[in-house]
Design an enzyme around this catalytic site. Structure first.
Site, PDB file in Angstrom:
ATOM      1  N   ASP A 168       0.842  -1.200   0.000  1.00 31.98           N
ATOM      2  CA  ASP A 168       0.000   0.000   0.000  1.00 31.98           C
ATOM      3  C   ASP A 168       0.880   1.253   0.000  1.00 31.98           C
ATOM      4  O   ASP A 168       0.696   2.166   0.810  1.00 31.98           O
ATOM      5  CB  ASP A 168      -0.939   0.002   1.210  1.00 31.98           C
ATOM      6  CG  ASP A 168      -2.131   0.946   1.029  1.00 31.98           C
ATOM      7  OD1 ASP A 168      -2.411   1.347  -0.122  1.00 31.98           O
ATOM      8  OD2 ASP A 168      -2.782   1.277   2.035  1.00 31.98           O
ATOM      9  N   VAL A 169       1.820   1.286  -0.939  1.00 30.32           N
ATOM     10  CA  VAL A 169       2.725   2.422  -1.060  1.00 30.32           C
ATOM     11  C   VAL A 169       1.966   3.594  -1.683  1.00 30.32           C
ATOM     12  O   VAL A 169       1.428   3.483  -2.789  1.00 30.32           O
ATOM     13  CB  VAL A 169       3.951   2.056  -1.918  1.00 30.32           C
ATOM     14  CG1 VAL A 169       4.826   3.276  -2.174  1.00 30.32           C
ATOM     15  CG2 VAL A 169       4.758   0.952  -1.241  1.00 30.32           C
TER      16      VAL A 169
END
Length: 201
Positions: free
Chosen positions: A58-59
């Site tokens: 979940d960058v």
């Protein structure tokens, strides 16, 4: 705690700062000034995570706390342990997750498809984030969530040059490779990205 009711606990650093998304909205000049260092330190955080055998999954700007040019990577709620090898089953779609998790504006094609992930998925998402840092907008936009996911699956990575005049053609080329549709076309690791990025600076 002392006494009968001892509970396990984790002591963590207090890093009182806003996330990068908030900073881009409210303090754009500071982000622009510190952008090269913010990107370098963000990449180092991901390199460290990958070196420990984990993929963040979940960058995005919301998951980097920034204070000046200091950076902290946060939110490991959907992080996954990297698999040593996708194996032959991945060629036929076996072993895929039935639940796709992440943030639509930054998700790699393989994450959208629910395939087994490698650190390359984070490299794709980090490329989308760098694009937004310099351009002020994510690389893909759409009128519906499904259309946005389809853009990540099928639309070529856009050039950042029309949106950010101070970005060099060489950095633009690096970003477009980070956002390639297949992992094999991207930089092979965050370490490799950092090496090329440092040369460009």
């Amino acid at each position: 705690f002392n006494g009968k009711h001892e509970l396990p606990f984790v002591a963590m650093e207090l890093f009182n700062a806003r996330n990068l998304k908030q900073e881009m909205r409210e303090n754009a000049d500071s982000v622009a000034f510190h952008a090269p260092e913010l990107i370098r330190k963000g990449a180092q955080g991901l390199e460290h995570l990958h070196g420990k055998g984990w993929i963040h999954c979940d960058v995005k700007p919301d998951n980097f706390l920034v204070r000046g040019n200091d950076v902290r990577l946060i939110d490991f709620s959907i992080a996954e342990k990297a698999k040593r090898s996708a194996g032959i089953g991945a060629l036929f779609g076996f072993g895929r997750s039935s639940t796709v998790r992440g943030t639509r504006s930054y998700m790699s094609p393989e994450q959208i498809r629910g395939q087994n992930l490698t650190p390359s998925a984070d490299i794709y998402s980090f490329g989308c984030m760098i694009f937004e840092v310099f351009a002020g907008r994510p690389p893909f936009a759409a009128s519906s969530p499904n259309e946005l996911l389809n853009r990540h699956l099928k639309s070529p990575a856009p050039s950042i040059l029309p949106y950010a005049s101070r970005v060099s053609p060489e950095l633009n080329d690096l970003l477009m490779r980070m956002m390639a549709k297949t992992p094999a076309q991207r930089r092979e690791s965050m370490k490799a990205f950092l090496s090329e990025y440092e040369r460009l600076q």
